[in-house]
Design a protein around this motif. Structure first.
Motif, mmCIF file in Angstrom:
data_model
loop_
_atom_site.group_PDB
_atom_site.id
_atom_site.type_symbol
_atom_site.label_atom_id
_atom_site.label_comp_id
_atom_site.label_asym_id
_atom_site.label_seq_id
_atom_site.Cartn_x
_atom_site.Cartn_y
_atom_site.Cartn_z
ATOM 1 N N GLN A 10 25.181 17.592 55.888
ATOM 2 C CA GLN A 10 24.457 18.254 56.966
ATOM 3 C C GLN A 10 23.467 17.324 57.663
ATOM 4 O O GLN A 10 22.811 17.728 58.618
ATOM 5 N N ASN A 11 23.375 16.103 57.189
ATOM 6 C CA ASN A 11 22.532 15.115 57.855
ATOM 7 C C ASN A 11 23.275 14.597 59.094
ATOM 8 O O ASN A 11 24.389 14.067 58.971
ATOM 9 N N PRO A 12 22.706 14.740 60.303
ATOM 10 C CA PRO A 12 23.417 14.305 61.521
ATOM 11 C C PRO A 12 23.847 12.843 61.480
ATOM 12 O O PRO A 12 24.894 12.491 62.041
ATOM 13 N N LYS A 13 23.055 12.011 60.821
ATOM 14 C CA LYS A 13 23.423 10.597 60.731
ATOM 15 C C LYS A 13 24.760 10.425 60.009
ATOM 16 O O LYS A 13 25.642 9.675 60.460
ATOM 17 N N TYR A 14 24.937 11.145 58.895
ATOM 18 C CA TYR A 14 26.176 11.012 58.120
ATOM 19 C C TYR A 14 27.309 11.824 58.749
ATOM 20 O O TYR A 14 28.485 11.461 58.590
ATOM 21 N N GLN A 15 26.982 12.912 59.441
ATOM 22 C CA GLN A 15 28.020 13.641 60.162
ATOM 23 C C GLN A 15 28.688 12.743 61.200
ATOM 24 O O GLN A 15 29.917 12.728 61.335
ATOM 25 N N GLU A 16 27.884 11.999 61.916
ATOM 26 C CA GLU A 16 28.439 11.085 62.911
ATOM 27 C C GLU A 16 29.192 9.941 62.246
ATOM 28 O O GLU A 16 30.253 9.529 62.719
ATOM 29 N N ALA B 142 32.417 11.310 60.874
ATOM 30 C CA ALA B 142 33.244 11.983 61.891
ATOM 31 C C ALA B 142 33.621 13.387 61.445
ATOM 32 O O ALA B 142 34.797 13.774 61.415
ATOM 33 N N ILE B 143 32.613 14.189 61.073
ATOM 34 C CA ILE B 143 32.840 15.582 60.694
ATOM 35 C C ILE B 143 31.981 16.472 61.575
ATOM 36 O O ILE B 143 31.039 16.012 62.239
ATOM 37 N N THR B 144 32.262 17.753 61.580
ATOM 38 C CA THR B 144 31.532 18.708 62.405
ATOM 39 C C THR B 144 30.468 19.421 61.574
ATOM 40 O O THR B 144 30.578 19.507 60.344
ATOM 41 N N PRO B 145 29.450 19.996 62.219
ATOM 42 C CA PRO B 145 28.452 20.785 61.471
ATOM 43 C C PRO B 145 29.076 21.972 60.751
ATOM 44 O O PRO B 145 28.608 22.347 59.672
ATOM 45 N N GLU B 146 30.103 22.571 61.342
ATOM 46 C CA GLU B 146 30.768 23.708 60.693
ATOM 47 C C GLU B 146 31.416 23.282 59.381
ATOM 48 O O GLU B 146 31.384 24.025 58.386
ATOM 49 N N PHE B 147 31.999 22.110 59.383
ATOM 50 C CA PHE B 147 32.590 21.593 58.148
ATOM 51 C C PHE B 147 31.510 21.334 57.098
ATOM 52 O O PHE B 147 31.690 21.624 55.910
ATOM 53 N N GLU C 136 38.431 18.559 64.712
ATOM 54 C CA GLU C 136 39.176 19.534 65.503
ATOM 55 C C GLU C 136 39.443 20.808 64.708
ATOM 56 O O GLU C 136 39.712 21.858 65.255
ATOM 57 N N GLY C 137 39.367 20.717 63.427
ATOM 58 C CA GLY C 137 39.636 21.869 62.586
ATOM 59 C C GLY C 137 39.419 21.506 61.139
ATOM 60 O O GLY C 137 39.323 20.344 60.783
ATOM 61 N N ASP C 138 39.321 22.480 60.275
ATOM 62 C CA ASP C 138 39.034 22.243 58.868
ATOM 63 C C ASP C 138 40.341 22.172 58.088
ATOM 64 O O ASP C 138 40.979 23.188 57.824
ATOM 65 N N LEU C 139 40.740 20.940 57.727
ATOM 66 C CA LEU C 139 41.934 20.751 56.910
ATOM 67 C C LEU C 139 41.562 20.265 55.520
ATOM 68 O O LEU C 139 42.347 19.621 54.841
#
Length: 694
Positions: free
Chosen positions: A654-660, A663-668, A685-688
């Motif tokens: 949930q840390n924006p630095k690591y999300q970027e 390459a994951i979304t906040p929803e993931f 694009e989706g949760d796989l």
């Protein structure tokens, strides 16, 4: 008179510093009580058993404190895995952009040969990137161990009362912690736990938690050695410039003949023609244009020009090396593997300040030191004391540097701001009525690309702190002999305040939730400036050439015939009547500090012994309760109402630095809390990914 003025200024500075400390502590307490943050509810366990699970820790602290635990997040020895996921994330970002380009081409529906070629090329690129992601996943599975070990933990309580209860119960004396008196009920799986208040989640550097304190200490030793070599390099460059300047000055310092200036210009010019070494006697009274028109003055004009250019060149060398120190310490901080941005930037701030201060304010004091000249292999004659010659060379260079420091630290940032504004204005002028760009070549395929177009750089707090500290230190250090220095310092601080405020509101990104540690460290460093200033005042005013003064004994010192001044020892320089107020001020300040430290240390030891004997908590519980929020709110409620400042979770995903980076979304990230849960090829694009298991 000068000494009394200096004492009054020092007392004013001391009172201002004491007020700053009091105001800072008060404001820090007020902000802590009025701001809700995740760290208000969270403790950090600096070490845990390797097989620890989140559920076991939650049960342990719920039973120990009697308070509900809202969340537990573990840190693992997975620095290599995080690094490999970062590399994977770069490929995933490229793949995501490629997919968005494909969508764009299909949405535009331009059925022509060019579009079909572009689509075919993009489809091949997507397949290649998909294959590369698969290869990186296979490599990670081979390199990274599946049996990861827990190394630290972050336990978030439902209420602040739970946080205070945990901190109070585990705040044991060193005797009970080190020996066999550690309470069994506080142990977890038979291991002693050491806890502390957790840093803000946005400042944690998760990949560095694996490194031990010994490893970080070794890395700090290496970076300190590199910093020392950088200072030597700066000394070498500065001494080369000073050596060249001294040679130029020597060539133009031949004594003028007696009565030279009483003669008419024709006679003076004739003497200069017969002996060009005397050209400075005649040419120094003329303007630059007149010197250029007289052949005998050409060499003198060139010589004085070189000396002036060297003075400014030395100033530019100092400014350039200061910028280099910032770059060097940024890389050194990353190499040292600090566990949080707070610790890393505070460490960088202190060392950048020390390097810049030595380079800016201390090198001019070292010109005449023979041991340093021998160390760098350059030898020249320079003043070893504060005399007229020193002010003409070192003092002038220092004034030039401080004048340049008023504007130089902000030049790069302001130019970047102007360039970005010009770029945005060009874009907005080319928009159609439907807010579409007229430039067909300028297309943003993702929202992230458009955000990056408008987003400014990060605000470098440690760089600003170090620069302001250097300015204050140097200006107040030489204030007694250079009255313009405090003026330069005031103007520099004024300019820094408004430039940083303007750029912070209009250009920089929102910084992480830093603590107040860096500000308090800067305030502590300002206290040392009081004694540095008084020591420099004694040195400067003890010089015989400018401030001679009268000895306390009333006896005259012997006169040095070669220099035309009185020859004195260090003791004789200090025992002068005009230095007595400064020396008394130093004695009073030292006595006050010693008395305060001795009394506070004695009271702490006595209270510590009493707490150890009575097994009480002393003032620890009271201090923790005083820092609790004024309006109490549960963690879950504060998180759901979004009143927590900064990040609300210690989940790395949930840390924006690591999300970027991943390459994951906040929803993931909301549905997962382990790095290893990242799977598939299109997490943006989706949760796989595999579902989280707790």
């Amino acid at each position: 008179m000068y000494a009394y003025i200096d004492v009054i200024g020092t007392l004013f500075f001391t009172i201002a510093w004491l007020w700053l400390r009091t105001f800072e502590a008060k404001e820090s307490r007020v902000l802590n009580r009025s701001t809700v943050s995740a760290s208000d509810y969270t403790i950090r366990l600096t070490s845990v058993p390797e097989d620890t699970t989140e559920k076991e820790l939650a049960i342990h602290f719920a039973e120990t404190t009697g308070e509900a635990v809202a969340a537990v997040h573990l840190a693992f020895n997975n620095s290599k895995e995080i690094s490999m996921y970062v590399q994977r994330g770069k490929v995933m970002q490229q793949r995501y952009k490629c997919v968005q380009k494909i969508r764009y081409e299909k949405t535009m529906k331009k059925e022509n040969r060019g579009q079909r070629k572009r689509l075919k090329k993009l489809m091949r690129e997507r397949e290649d990137l998909t294959l590369l992601v698969r290869q990186k996943d296979e490599k990670r599975s081979r390199v990274v161990s599946q049996d990861q070990k827990a190394i630290q933990a972050f336990v978030t309580f439902e209420t602040e009362a739970g946080f205070v209860a945990a901190m109070t119960k585990y705040s044991l004396s060193w005797f009970r912690t080190a020996w066999c008196c550690y309470p069994e009920m506080l142990k977890f799986k038979g291991a002693k736990l050491i806890i502390e208040q957790a840093p803000e989640p946005s400042t944690i550097i998760w990949e560095n938690l694996e490194y031990s304190s010994k490893g970080r200490f070794f890395r700090k030793c290496l970076t300190t050695s590199v910093a020392f070599l950088a200072i030597l390099f700066s000394v070498l460059l500065t001494f080369l410039a000073r050596d060249f300047q001294s040679k130029v000055i020597v060539n133009a310092s031949m004594p003028c003949p007696a009565g030279f200036f009483e003669q008419d210009q024709a006679y003076q010019l004739e003497l200069v023609t017969n002996n060009l070494d005397l050209s400075h006697c005649y040419c120094s009274t003329l303007g630059a244009t007149e010197q250029w028109n007289i052949n005998q003055c050409h060499d003198h004009l060139v010589t004085t020009g070189k000396a002036t250019a060297t003075s400014y060149g030395a100033g530019f060398i100092v400014v350039f090396m200061n910028t280099s120190f910032t770059w060097l310490m940024d890389h050194a901080g990353a190499f040292e593997k600090h566990q949080s941005l707070d610790h890393m930037e505070t460490s960088n701030m202190v060392r950048v300040f020390l390097l810049k201060f030595i380079n800016t304010g201390c090198l001019v004091l070292l010109y005449g030191q023979k041991w340093l000249q021998n160390l760098v292999g350059i030898s020249f004659d320079d003043a070893t004391d504060f005399n007229v010659e020193w002010y003409a060379t070192g003092g002038t260079s220092l004034m030039i540097v401080m004048f340049m420091n008023v504007f130089a630290p902000h030049g790069g940032s302001f130019v970047k701001y102007l360039r970005q504004r010009a770029k945005i204005r060009r874009l907005e002028r080319n928009l159609t009525e439907d807010k579409e760009t007229k430039d067909s070549q300028k297309v943003w395929y993702t929202q992230e690309e458009l955000n990056d177009f408008y987003r400014g750089p990060s605000f470098r707090l440690h760089y600003r702190y170090s620069q302001v500290l250097v300015t204050i230190y140097v200006c107040w250090m030489y204030a007694i002999s250079m009255p313009l220095m405090p003026l330069f310092g005031a103007v520099s601080c004024y300019v820094s305040y408004w430039v940083d405020k303007f750029l912070f509101c209009n250009f920089y990104r929102t910084p992480p939730m830093y603590s107040d540690d860096m500000g308090k460290r800067c305030t502590t460093l300002l206290g040392y400036l009081i004694f540095l200033h008084l020591g420099m005042s004694l040195w400067i005013m003890g010089g015989e050439e400018i401030f001679q003064g009268e000895p306390l004994s009333g006896e005259d010192y012997p006169v040095d015939v070669r220099k035309g001044i009185r020859s004195t020892t260090l003791q004789e320089k200090l025992l002068k009547k005009h230095l007595l107020p400064i020396e008394l001020t130093i004695a009073v300040l030292v006595a006050a500090i010693c008395l305060s430290n001795v009394s506070s240390t004695f009271l702490k030891r006595v209270c510590g012994c009493l707490r150890c004997l009575t097994c009480s908590k002393g003032l620890k519980l009271k201090n923790l309760k005083n820092n609790m929020n004024t309006v109490q709110v549960d963690y879950s409620s504060a998180r759901d109402r979004e009143i927590i400042k900064g990040l609300s979770s210690y989940n790395i995903l949930q840390n924006p630095k690591y999300q970027e980076a991943f390459a994951i979304t906040p929803e993931f990230a909301v549905n997962h809390n382990r790095v290893t849960s990242i799977r598939g090829y299109n997490t943006k694009e989706g949760d796989l990914c595999l579902q989280q298991t707790f």
